[in-house]
Scaffold this motif. Sequence first.
Motif: not given
Length: 428
Positions: A94-97, A78-91, A54-63
């Motif tokens: 994405y939000n900036m883009m 726009k997406f809300v940060p999840t508190g998970k470092g790698e995912v939050d960087v991606l979010i 699920n942790n690995f799929m979360q960024p994929i689902q987000f993308v």
Amino acid sequence: MRLSTKTKYIAYIAVLHLVLILLVYKLLFENKALFIASEVFLLLSAGMSIVLYNNFMQPIQFVKSGIEAIKDKDFSIKFVPTGKGEVDVLIEVYNMMIDQLREERVRLNEQHFFLEKLIEASPISIIVLDYDDRIESLNSKGKSQFELTDKTLVGKKLAETGLPLLAELADMLDGESRLIKTNGIETFKAQRSYFMDRGFRRSFLMIEELTNEILESEKNAYGKVIRMMAHEVNNTLGATDSILQTTTHLLSDTDYGDIKEALHVASERNQQLTRFMRNFADVVRLPAPMPGQTDMGQLIRDVTVFMQNAASARNVKVLSEGRENVFWNVDKGQMEQVLINVIKNAVEACESGQEVRVVATPDRIVIRNNGKPIELEVSTKLFNPFFSTKRDGQGIGLTLSREILGNHGFGFALETGPDGWTEFRIER
């Protein structure tokens, strides 16, 4: 059939744990405590695999969700940060883009809206072409100038429109400008340029009517010259003629007959030159029209009767087809002069047996003749000041007619049609 990464991962975890369960069963089945501990460990491992999955799929689902939103051109998600470092960087990226895309889209829409308004409000005609050089759209000025809806012209190449002006522009290249004169009087400046659309060149035409500016410039120029010429020539001719007349009276017929005859010829020539200059000056001194309701049908009939003698001398018929009670608000005297000039030119273009027809309707007057057609190189010069194709012509008639019709606000044109008949059209 290719398996997705998700399916491969699930299959791998399932097979791995199934194998481990079988091995534990074979090796530790006799030792109940160790067997139970191993089974509990495998269950925890399976649960941890699900959590990691699920942790690995979360960024994929987000993308995937982000891509779907961009595909639908929805830049508001726009997406809300999840508190998970790698995912939050991606979010964050994405939000900036999305913010940049939204701002760029708003800016482009504003520029596009401004450009559309600017084109529509432009005082010159703008014709936009597609990638195949076919007409895609016209602005409001273009539609009114060609008196057609854009649907009539859309999809056609310039040479296929049936409009002489556009046909003249069919061979223009990008970056080229051209001055074009139609029907002997209307003058246009056309310029062709291009813009980039999705990486490909697209052309557009800008067509500006210069008729009024050029006519006014010509009038100012020749008016100044004529006034100067008339002043100098008339002053000289007046004084010279006075001397000639005085000298003629002082000479006796018996002794100076030949000299008196020569002086008489010189005096007549002076008077002819005076009339010649007066004709030119009349164009400059043309008074403003004093309009009044005039039956154009009756006026045409009167002028045709007046012109019958001149026409009969050339064995040319002048036929009036004007209807009664066709009232126009015109200066009767000035319009009569226009009709006389135009019919006179039409008669002179005819040979024995040919005819001139004059037709009046509520909207237009047409003087037609089946005489000598107007040559192409002559048609663009007909209304030039003092241009004439006659050996003894002064070019006054059409110049004066042009001024009178222009002062009345009437449109006019002179051209030979495909049927061989030459028409002078006056439209109000």
